[in-house]
Design an enzyme around this catalytic site. Structure first.
Site, PDB file in Angstrom:
ATOM      1  N   LYS A   1      -1.172   1.307 -10.103  1.00 44.41           N
ATOM      2  CA  LYS A   1      -1.968   0.123  -9.746  1.00 44.41           C
ATOM      3  C   LYS A   1      -1.285  -0.471  -8.517  1.00 44.41           C
ATOM      4  CE  LYS A   1      -3.814  -4.001 -12.032  1.00 44.41           C
ATOM      5  NZ  LYS A   1      -5.180  -3.997 -11.518  1.00 44.41           N
TER       6      LYS A   1
HETATM    7  C1  PLP Z   1      -9.471  -0.359 -10.747  1.00 45.04           C
HETATM    8  C2  PLP Z   1      -9.264  -0.928 -12.105  1.00 45.04           C
HETATM    9  N1  PLP Z   1      -9.636  -0.228 -13.181  1.00 45.04           N
HETATM   10  C3  PLP Z   1      -9.483  -0.715 -14.431  1.00 45.04           C
HETATM   11  C4  PLP Z   1      -8.938  -1.953 -14.649  1.00 45.04           C
HETATM   12  C5  PLP Z   1      -8.776  -2.448 -16.031  1.00 45.04           C
HETATM   13  O1  PLP Z   1      -7.449  -2.407 -16.443  1.00 45.04           O
HETATM   14  P1  PLP Z   1      -6.869  -3.417 -17.486  1.00 45.04           P
HETATM   15  O2  PLP Z   1      -7.752  -3.387 -18.668  1.00 45.04           O
HETATM   16  O3  PLP Z   1      -5.515  -2.898 -17.805  1.00 45.04           O
HETATM   17  O4  PLP Z   1      -6.850  -4.756 -16.858  1.00 45.04           O
HETATM   18  C6  PLP Z   1      -8.512  -2.719 -13.562  1.00 45.04           C
HETATM   19  C7  PLP Z   1      -7.904  -4.015 -13.756  1.00 45.04           C
HETATM   20  O5  PLP Z   1      -6.716  -4.132 -13.728  1.00 45.04           O
HETATM   21  C8  PLP Z   1      -8.681  -2.192 -12.265  1.00 45.04           C
HETATM   22  O6  PLP Z   1      -8.315  -2.908 -11.195  1.00 45.04           O
END
Ligand code: PLP
Length: 304
Positions: free
Chosen positions: A157
């Site tokens: 991320k």
């Molecule tokens: C590209 C992306 N996919 C999925 C998610 C969902 O992840 P999470 O449930 O850990 O927040 C996020 C958010 O963080 C994101 O930015």
């Protein structure tokens, strides 16, 4: 954005408006950072951060993928997050962790750049807009493909790769949709600009795997567990565009967005939020607010 009192910056709580960086910060020029988004909710015992250890662990994993040394341990980041929520006096909030190459050297070689770490928190309502939790959203398949894992790894991320999400979201907004779903370079459904996606067909749930370029979402993992506990079969498997058009229900999920029904994809009507989506929304709300004892281990009280 409503400012809070403090931001935790490089080991200290500083007043919100003093949490500044230099314009020659490396991460600003090259997108060299990793981030996390976490939420704290009001619970019967006080504000609690949802799945804090999983978020801190993913931040450290993201840093490992991009080869960035983080000058704080898991325990220190965990403690700093809780200290911040308590110091800001939030009942509920969103937390943004960021680690980035800072000011001191310029150029693509990051070895001489210091790493800065900050945690901000603020009160943040419905990410995709008021009413979307109940009414659902209109989704489009983006013309932009998700980042290829051999170009920039979606498993991290990381800040720079979010340009991919920004392009997709802007395209969707300009075309009159609420959110975009991206396909992988090989045409599998990947995820939305900031959420994972679930399809429901004949009472079974399916969600794309990380190998399709989807972030290993913590909400996605939460939904998988909640669905299993509700007796609903869940599969993490490859899905293609036409699966979107034949689904009985679709919802998207993420920390910021929470669990949001999809009303239509590419103008093909799915309709009112369906019973599986509704059940999972209720189970999610109970889990994050501490009203279902089965999921208490996911909550860390801010004042302990
Ligand atoms: C590209 C992306 N996919 C999925 C998610 C969902 O992840 P999470 O449930 O850990 O927040 C996020 C958010 O963080 C994101 O930015």
């Amino acid at each position: 954005m409503e400012p809070a009192k403090f931001i935790w910056m490089d080991g200290a709580l500083v007043p919100w408006h003093e949490a500044r960086v230099h314009v020659l910060t490396h991460g600003l020029h090259y997108g060299t950072g990793v981030l996390e988004g976490t939420r704290a909710y009001p619970t019967p015992d006080g504000p609690a951060v949802f799945r804090l250890d999983d978020h801190v662990a993913r931040l450290l994993r993201s840093a490992r993928i991009i080869g960035m040394p983080i000058p704080y341990s898991h325990g220190e980041l965990r403690a700093a997050s809780l200290e911040l929520v308590a110091a800001n006096g939030h009942r509920s909030c969103y937390l943004r962790h960021i680690a980035y190459y800072g000011y001191g050297a310029m150029g693509i070689d990051v070895r001489s750049s210091p790493v800065g770490v900050s945690i901000a928190s603020w009160e943040w309502g419905a990410y995709l807009g008021e009413g979307t939790t109940d009414d659902g959203i209109r989704l489009m398949v983006s013309s932009w493909r998700r980042n290829d894992p051999n170009v920039v790894p979606p498993a991290a991320k990381a800040t720079g790769p979010y340009l991919n999400s920004v392009l997709a979201r802007a395209e969707a907004a300009a075309a009159g949709y609420d959110e975009a779903v991206l396909l992988s370079p090989t045409g599998q459904i990947s995820e939305c600009s900031g959420e994972n996606i679930f399809l429901v067909r004949d009472g079974e749930l399916a969600t794309p795997p990380a190998s399709a370029g989807a972030l290993e979402g913590i909400t996605q993992d939460t939904v998988r567990r909640l669905a299993t506990d509700l007796g609903l079969p869940v599969h993490t498997r490859a899905l293609v565009r036409s699966d979107l058009y034949t689904a009985d229900e679709i919802f998207i999920c993420g920390t910021a967005a929470e669990v949001i029904p999809v009303r239509s994809v590419d103008n093909r009507e799915i309709g009112e939020p369906g019973p599986v989506t509704r059940k999972l929304q209720a189970a999610f709300a109970a889990a994050v607010r501490g009203s279902d004892p089965r999921y208490r281990a996911w909550l860390t009280l801010a004042s302990q």
